[in-house]
Design an enzyme around this catalytic site. Structure first.
Site, mmCIF file in Angstrom:
data_model
loop_
_atom_site.group_PDB
_atom_site.id
_atom_site.type_symbol
_atom_site.label_atom_id
_atom_site.label_comp_id
_atom_site.label_asym_id
_atom_site.label_seq_id
_atom_site.Cartn_x
_atom_site.Cartn_y
_atom_site.Cartn_z
ATOM 1 N N ARG A 101 45.115 48.348 42.367
ATOM 2 C CA ARG A 101 44.696 47.889 43.699
ATOM 3 C C ARG A 101 44.651 49.094 44.638
ATOM 4 O O ARG A 101 45.344 49.135 45.644
ATOM 5 C CB ARG A 101 45.651 46.836 44.232
ATOM 6 C CG ARG A 101 46.045 45.723 43.285
ATOM 7 C CD ARG A 101 44.915 44.934 42.713
ATOM 8 N NE ARG A 101 44.349 43.902 43.524
ATOM 9 C CZ ARG A 101 44.837 42.669 43.691
ATOM 10 N NH1 ARG A 101 45.971 42.333 43.141
ATOM 11 N NH2 ARG A 101 44.191 41.780 44.402
ATOM 12 N N GLN A 106 38.603 49.641 44.630
ATOM 13 C CA GLN A 106 38.325 48.388 45.350
ATOM 14 C C GLN A 106 37.076 47.659 44.849
ATOM 15 O O GLN A 106 37.082 46.450 44.695
ATOM 16 C CB GLN A 106 38.162 48.674 46.836
ATOM 17 C CG GLN A 106 39.260 48.043 47.650
ATOM 18 C CD GLN A 106 39.278 48.536 49.083
ATOM 19 O OE1 GLN A 106 38.383 49.261 49.519
ATOM 20 N NE2 GLN A 106 40.303 48.167 49.801
ATOM 21 N N ASP A 109 37.735 45.575 41.759
ATOM 22 C CA ASP A 109 38.910 44.709 41.817
ATOM 23 C C ASP A 109 38.505 43.232 41.689
ATOM 24 O O ASP A 109 38.295 42.529 42.675
ATOM 25 C CB ASP A 109 39.636 44.989 43.148
ATOM 26 C CG ASP A 109 40.910 44.196 43.299
ATOM 27 O OD1 ASP A 109 41.211 43.367 42.416
ATOM 28 O OD2 ASP A 109 41.607 44.405 44.307
ATOM 29 N N SER A 112 40.761 40.472 43.260
ATOM 30 C CA SER A 112 40.509 40.188 44.678
ATOM 31 C C SER A 112 39.251 39.339 44.847
ATOM 32 O O SER A 112 39.232 38.400 45.641
ATOM 33 C CB SER A 112 40.348 41.484 45.481
ATOM 34 O OG SER A 112 41.592 42.107 45.622
ATOM 35 N N TYR A 207 52.550 44.525 46.260
ATOM 36 C CA TYR A 207 52.834 43.204 45.694
ATOM 37 C C TYR A 207 54.221 42.735 46.108
ATOM 38 O O TYR A 207 55.044 43.518 46.559
ATOM 39 C CB TYR A 207 52.807 43.269 44.168
ATOM 40 C CG TYR A 207 51.430 43.309 43.583
ATOM 41 C CD1 TYR A 207 50.594 42.204 43.642
ATOM 42 C CD2 TYR A 207 50.957 44.449 42.954
ATOM 43 C CE1 TYR A 207 49.333 42.229 43.100
ATOM 44 C CE2 TYR A 207 49.683 44.491 42.397
ATOM 45 C CZ TYR A 207 48.880 43.375 42.472
ATOM 46 O OH TYR A 207 47.635 43.405 41.934
HETATM 47 P P1 NAD Z 1 49.294 37.841 44.362
HETATM 48 O O1 NAD Z 1 48.208 36.914 43.931
HETATM 49 O O2 NAD Z 1 50.108 38.548 43.338
HETATM 50 O O3 NAD Z 1 50.316 36.998 45.290
HETATM 51 C C1 NAD Z 1 49.854 36.209 46.380
HETATM 52 C C2 NAD Z 1 50.799 36.325 47.540
HETATM 53 O O4 NAD Z 1 51.994 35.607 47.257
HETATM 54 C C3 NAD Z 1 51.226 37.751 47.874
HETATM 55 O O5 NAD Z 1 50.836 38.063 49.190
HETATM 56 C C4 NAD Z 1 52.729 37.717 47.695
HETATM 57 O O6 NAD Z 1 53.412 38.556 48.612
HETATM 58 C C5 NAD Z 1 53.045 36.262 47.948
HETATM 59 N N1 NAD Z 1 54.349 35.803 47.422
HETATM 60 C C6 NAD Z 1 54.980 36.112 46.279
HETATM 61 N N2 NAD Z 1 56.190 35.471 46.197
HETATM 62 C C7 NAD Z 1 56.299 34.726 47.334
HETATM 63 C C8 NAD Z 1 57.290 33.842 47.855
HETATM 64 N N3 NAD Z 1 58.411 33.620 47.194
HETATM 65 N N4 NAD Z 1 57.050 33.258 49.061
HETATM 66 C C9 NAD Z 1 55.917 33.503 49.759
HETATM 67 N N5 NAD Z 1 54.946 34.323 49.320
HETATM 68 C C10 NAD Z 1 55.127 34.923 48.126
HETATM 69 O O7 NAD Z 1 48.782 38.926 45.379
HETATM 70 P P2 NAD Z 1 47.307 39.429 45.693
HETATM 71 O O8 NAD Z 1 46.678 38.512 46.670
HETATM 72 O O9 NAD Z 1 46.585 39.683 44.419
HETATM 73 O O10 NAD Z 1 47.584 40.821 46.395
HETATM 74 C C11 NAD Z 1 48.756 41.117 47.090
HETATM 75 C C12 NAD Z 1 48.581 42.383 47.877
HETATM 76 O O11 NAD Z 1 48.056 43.438 47.066
HETATM 77 C C13 NAD Z 1 47.560 42.317 49.004
HETATM 78 O O12 NAD Z 1 47.859 41.550 50.066
HETATM 79 C C14 NAD Z 1 47.427 43.784 49.293
HETATM 80 O O13 NAD Z 1 48.520 44.281 50.023
HETATM 81 C C15 NAD Z 1 47.417 44.351 47.922
HETATM 82 N N6 NAD Z 1 46.026 44.597 47.552
HETATM 83 C C16 NAD Z 1 45.507 45.832 47.776
HETATM 84 C C17 NAD Z 1 44.185 46.102 47.457
HETATM 85 C C18 NAD Z 1 43.589 47.458 47.667
HETATM 86 O O14 NAD Z 1 44.194 48.276 48.350
HETATM 87 N N7 NAD Z 1 42.457 47.744 47.108
HETATM 88 C C19 NAD Z 1 43.386 45.122 46.915
HETATM 89 C C20 NAD Z 1 43.931 43.848 46.696
HETATM 90 C C21 NAD Z 1 45.248 43.615 47.011
#
Ligand code: NAD
Length: 367
Positions: A101, A106, A109, A112, A207
């Site tokens: 990520r 990006q 990804d 996403s 994460y």
């Molecule tokens: P994910 O699908 O793994 O998780 C979804 C959400 O659930 C996350 O925001 C996580 O913090 C939350 N979560 C986990 N346990 C929890 C709990 N007990 N209670 C409440 N919430 C909880 O995550 P995702 O959507 O694939 O991505 C997470 C993060 O990765 C993004 O928000 C971002 O910071 C990062 N990301 C970065 C890039 C990039 O820089 N290119 C791209 C995609 C995602």
């Protein structure tokens, strides 16, 4: 997408497609042919003809061998068995789940891309099942108050769900274990629900980390108070490679008003709600608990558009000046390469599969 098939051909590859593979998404065989791709009747014939196989979910096939590179969603951390089988065949396997990520990655990804679609669709499922309107309405027959929507987990899917529910006119609040997302939640016009856990939920690489049972219990207790006022709850909480945390107990469901709706986007990973059954809608105490699976497939046109683009951008790293030669020292390819030369070469997948590091890996596989 036919357009992307043409772009892949421009990299110097010839493109072979299984007949009718795009039909349900709205792309006919003739459109691919018009863009220079060859249509063959079955997946078996694609495997026989192609060196690089692009799939959505990677399907194991006895036809694979060390000539093949397979790229797709193969769930290597939760289901390392399939990856191990393919490693044995000598396949070079890349996992779309393991694309890092990072900013450079990006455009590749796919997690996403698919999460955005799932977040949007989850709100529509919730709105459709709710016996109330989402927006506020002032009518001659009285004023309708807006629906209240609570989103748990404000990652990619959760943020998209917030934006979609807001567009439909709901009053939205959201919570994530990573406090860093507070600003993002508020910038979308939702209220950030503050919950005190006494432990940080921030993990590595943006994460969440898995919380212990005591911390999750504290989280549940505080969420229960927010819960009883909600019309729709959408849960997206996930920790990579782990079962989804159980955040909503049966008792919490009973605390909601009859007619309320829970959409559990973590259904495929065991569910965030105790009542959830993957692929089903359960009615518990008058509350509908929807456990959708594979939501992006319900919007196949745009899911295909985004996924095809993600795959194409990844392929661009592998096919350079018309030659297929994936540089596995490239940080992106190194992270998403699962198997090569007969062995699982990815440390995270080896750990999940419980296998030791390979002694030596054949670097001179099919180019
Ligand atoms: P994910 O699908 O793994 O998780 C979804 C959400 O659930 C996350 O925001 C996580 O913090 C939350 N979560 C986990 N346990 C929890 C709990 N007990 N209670 C409440 N919430 C909880 O995550 P995702 O959507 O694939 O991505 C997470 C993060 O990765 C993004 O928000 C971002 O910071 C990062 N990301 C970065 C890039 C990039 O820089 N290119 C791209 C995609 C995602």
């Amino acid at each position: 997408m036919p357009r992307v098939a043409e772009s892949i051909a421009k990299l110097g590859a010839s493109v072979v497609i299984e007949s009718r593979a795009g039909e349900a998404a709205g792309f006919l065989d003739t459109e691919y042919e018009a863009r220079g791709a060859k249509i063959v009747p079955s997946a078996a014939e694609v495997f026989a003809a192609a060196d690089i196989i692009l799939q959505v979910r990677v399907q194991f096939s006895p036809a694979f061998n060390n000539r093949h590179t397979v790229i797709g969603f193969c769930d290597p951390l939760s289901d390392p068995g399939t990856s191990a089988e393919m490693a044995k065949q000598g396949v070079r396997l890349f996992s779309m789940e393991l694309v890092p990520r990072t900013t450079r990655a990006q455009s590749m990804d796919a997690l996403s891309s698919m999460a955005s679609i799932a977040g949007y669709k989850a709100v529509l499922l919730g709105a459709n099942a709710l016996p109330r309107l989402f927006p506020m309405m002032t009518t001659a027959a009285g004023t309708i108050t807006p629906a209240r929507v609570f989103i748990i987990g404000a990652g990619v899917a959760g943020l998209q769900a917030i934006a979609t529910a807001r567009r439909l006119g709901a009053v939205v609040s959201a919570y994530d274990v990573r406090s860093a997302v507070k600003e993002q939640i508020e910038s979308l016009g939702a209220k950030y629900v503050s919950i005190t856990l006494g432990a940080s939920g921030e993990g590595q690489g943006g994460y969440a980390r898995a919380l212990d049972e005591e911390t999750i219990r504290k989280q549940r207790e505080q969420m229960a108070a927010v819960f009883k006022d909600q019309d729709v709850v959408i849960t997206t909480a996930a920790v990579p490679g782990k079962k989804a945390p159980l955040l909503i107990t049966r008792e919490m469901v009973h605390g909601m008003a009859p007619g309320s709706v829970i959409v559990d986007l973590a259904a495929e990973r065991g569910g965030n709600c105790e009542v959830t059954r993957a692929g089903e809608t359960v009615v518990e105490h008058g509350v509908q608990v929807i456990g959708p699976v594979n939501l992006p497939s319900e919007l196949p046109y745009h899911a295909s558009q985004m996924y095809a683009r993600n795959l194409f951008e990844l392929l661009k790293l592998m096919i350079v000046k018309g030659v297929y030669n994936p540089d596995t020292d490239d940080s992106i390819l190194a992270e998403c390469l699962v198997a090569k030369g007969g062995a699982i070469v990815n440390a995270k997948v080896r750990e999940a599969a419980g296998v030791a590091a390979p002694a030596a890996v054949d670097g001179g596989q099919t180019k």
